[in-house]
Design a protein around this motif. Sequence first.
Motif, PDB file in Angstrom:
ATOM      1  N   VAL A 498      14.722  48.039  73.424  1.00  8.43           N
ATOM      2  CA  VAL A 498      15.587  48.271  71.901  1.00  8.43           C
ATOM      3  C   VAL A 498      16.969  48.845  72.528  1.00  8.43           C
ATOM      4  N   THR A 501      18.933  45.868  73.534  1.00  7.06           N
ATOM      5  CA  THR A 501      19.269  45.090  72.339  1.00  7.06           C
ATOM      6  C   THR A 501      20.262  45.617  71.557  1.00  7.06           C
ATOM      7  N   VAL A 502      20.581  47.016  71.690  1.00  5.37           N
ATOM      8  CA  VAL A 502      21.534  47.709  70.740  1.00  5.37           C
ATOM      9  C   VAL A 502      22.952  47.433  71.293  1.00  5.37           C
ATOM     10  N   LEU A 761      17.165  40.697  69.959  1.00  3.29           N
ATOM     11  CA  LEU A 761      16.598  41.239  68.605  1.00  3.29           C
ATOM     12  C   LEU A 761      15.055  40.570  68.271  1.00  3.29           C
ATOM     13  N   ALA A 808      11.600  52.600  68.467  1.00  7.52           N
ATOM     14  CA  ALA A 808      12.943  52.000  67.979  1.00  7.52           C
ATOM     15  C   ALA A 808      14.149  53.181  67.712  1.00  7.52           C
ATOM     16  N   LEU A 812      17.289  53.074  69.873  1.00  6.53           N
ATOM     17  CA  LEU A 812      18.545  53.009  68.891  1.00  6.53           C
ATOM     18  C   LEU A 812      19.585  54.215  69.525  1.00  6.53           C
ATOM     19  N   LEU A 848      18.924  46.907  63.095  1.00  2.02           N
ATOM     20  CA  LEU A 848      17.755  47.111  63.861  1.00  2.02           C
ATOM     21  C   LEU A 848      16.736  47.980  63.247  1.00  2.02           C
TER      22      LEU A 848
END
Length: 875
Positions: A498, A501-502, A761, A808, A812, A848
């Motif tokens: 995650v 991905t951020v 994502l 998550a 994040l 997200l």
Amino acid sequence: MFSSRRAGDDIDAELESHVQMHIDDNVHAGMSPEQARRQALIRLGGLEQTRQAWRERRGLPSLESLLRDFRYGLRTLRRAPGFFLIAILVTALGIGANVALFTVVRSMLLKPLPWRDSNRLVALYERDEGNHPEYSPFLPVDAGSFFEWQRAAQGMAEMAMVSPWQNYNLSAEGGKLPERIDAGWCSGNFFSLLGVQPMLGRTFTMVDDQPGAPATVLLGYSLWKRRYGADPGIVGKTILLDSRPYTAIGVLPASFVFTSNLGGNTIQVWTPVRHEAPPGLLTSYEDHEFLIPARLMNGESLPRLLDRLAALQKQIEAAHSNPSVHGAVNGRSMLDDEVQDYKTPLYALLAATGCVLLIACMNVASLLVARTAARSRELAIRTALGGGRLRLLRERMVETLLLSAAGGALGLFLAWAALQWLVHTRTDMNRVEAIHVDGGVAAFTVSIIALCAMFSGLTSALGSGGKDILAALQESSRAHSPGASRARLRRVLLVFEVGLTVVLLVGAGLLLKSYQRLRTSDIGVPVDNVLTMRISLPEARYKDPARIVAFFEQLIARVRAVPGVQAAGLVKTAPGEGWGGDDLMSVVEHPPLPRGQVPDLMIRGADPGYFSAIGIPLLRGRIFTSDERLARANVVVISEGAAQLLFHGEDPIGKHLRNQSGEGTWQIVGVVGDTRWWVSLPPVATLYWPIYGNDYSVATIVVRAPHNVESLALPVQKVVGRLDPDLPVSDVMTLRDAIGKSTIDSQFDSVLVFAFALIALLLAAAGLYGVLAFLVTQRTTEIGIRIALGAQRPQVLRLMLVDGIRPALLGLGLGLLASVGAVRLIRSMLYQTEPLDPAVLATVALTLLLVAALACLVPAWRASRLDPVRTLRSE
């Protein structure tokens, strides 16, 4: 080794013969047949043991064992086709993206230029040291300085001169229409300096590069193939360029493409510079029209050459008082010169693909951890039966290697398809023709497959380490909570997944916002329903200025009469389509300014109807009239920025301007709004003078219509054809398309990073779903007991959602912290966008969390709907 079945039959036959001989001996010794066979087998030591000892001595036992592992791995994966296909697809996306970007970076940025001893080729420029910080540190060179550099650098470097911004009208012939082609002027030693050999004929010599020499031309490969059907007899034939005859002396190879950071990759013909350039340009120190490639002699270096030229350029500046003479020299390797503008975007894209690959590997590792958990009892039983940990680890590594190899094969195909698309779509990129899949790319693909296999296999193996056999065999009982360590490992993998991905989402968001602001930038005029096209009058037929003016006036009058045309005008270069020329201007009524402080204005030739056609507002005064032409073309209109730069609040109407050479004086009659010459750069002070009186033979036709302006392209071209059938029209496009062309790099970078972020994502969402589904499966008994003891289903739903969203949230936070450093890599790619834009960060966080909630909702909902009776009975 490779004929084990035949060899096994042979050893069986040989063993049987030995047994029979022993039996015969024992029978002759008086034993019964049964006793004789028993004693024979005892003496031989056992048939199966003998066979096994023979198998261990023959062939390569370790390789045989590895092949057995491969066969076992294939059988294992065949039993789980869904897992197999998902893992291959995820791996293929990561490997394919990395192979494609590695190929681009290696081919464009790292591979040497395809010329002789390209490491000794450099590009030389001038640099302005005056009060013009907006100037690039790499400026074109004037011919006067070049010739002095050439003499001073003898023994250190060989130099050539190139002007890659020329054009010719290629006349109609053989039933083909006329066309406008890009051309380059070059000195006679240019091709020999690079080490380029023609495919047909010869290249230029210094004899060709003389003012009085016969006109000669070199054809580019693409023009030769497209226009002349790859005719080998073209050498020696005459073609018409700007209505003048030129003899084709050769055809350049398909591999030759000359590019620089200032352009040149679309050149289709080459002509000698001294033969083509006006005599005044070849002696000027003020007109900067040339690029200077140079080849360093053995033992020489670029810094030493620049030191010598810098001292000379200072003397040139001191000897010529004109403010446009630059006082410094700059240079870099020709490879850096070609790819400098692409380095940051390509390395940023390579970093993005690296993140996608790492996310893909984490996803596959997470799938393998779940698969290991499902096979924990099987692995424990095999361990109890004597299977060693290294043997079981090797089997899992072989399994992941098979997954990675299959994913790598599919990824290599995807990379090849992506590269073919790039080569055919982005022909404007420098060195795009050098992009090829070669041995280095194949080695990189093999390496990345091995790394993916090691990462995924070892990570999944960590989740099964440290357990005793009894605990694994008891893991499904009610007294044990199954696979807690595996759940923790999957959570950790998910947090990092995650987080990456951020980082990608933040980068994509910033680039998309930057592109949107760039595309919607106000260039100073309405851009919709405006059509532009360029024409260039050949000097051979339009030598008289009066004839040029008459043609332009007749042309624009007929264009305005075309049905559907709302307004039309002529200009040298339309807004958003490039610099178009400049000159130093001083105010006659003001005291002379010190050297280096004379304002540099962008110059535009325009007809009186241009301003209303393009939509530039008149702020003060008036526009010049159609009568102010030829000898009476001594009036100008300036932009608001020019008025502020020159007059600082003073009324400019009625004042006079003089150019740097002092050859002319113009009266200011009006002030109009500012426009941008390039969409990503701020407006520049601009001067407009009558196109009907300043020796313009090249013009852009600007047509505005109420709607559907594209439909007017053909009627306007027919107007040009009726006036001069041999006059080509080029660059036919709407003004919005022209702006889009100038923003294609920003669009390309933002779309690609956004695509990678979207893939990341989706992978992160799949990871969240998989982890929570795994946790629900692990805690089925616990959830059933909770519901049986009175827990409400909304409470169970909330409990599982929190359990799924927690990784998550951690990812994040980690990703936002990492983004602070990562966005520094793309700072130079942003336009009017802060690297840490609050709106982008907030949008990424909300997106997200929303995707995480949706991914966790399905398994959490299933958990809340469990039937406690059936759950407890299933134990």
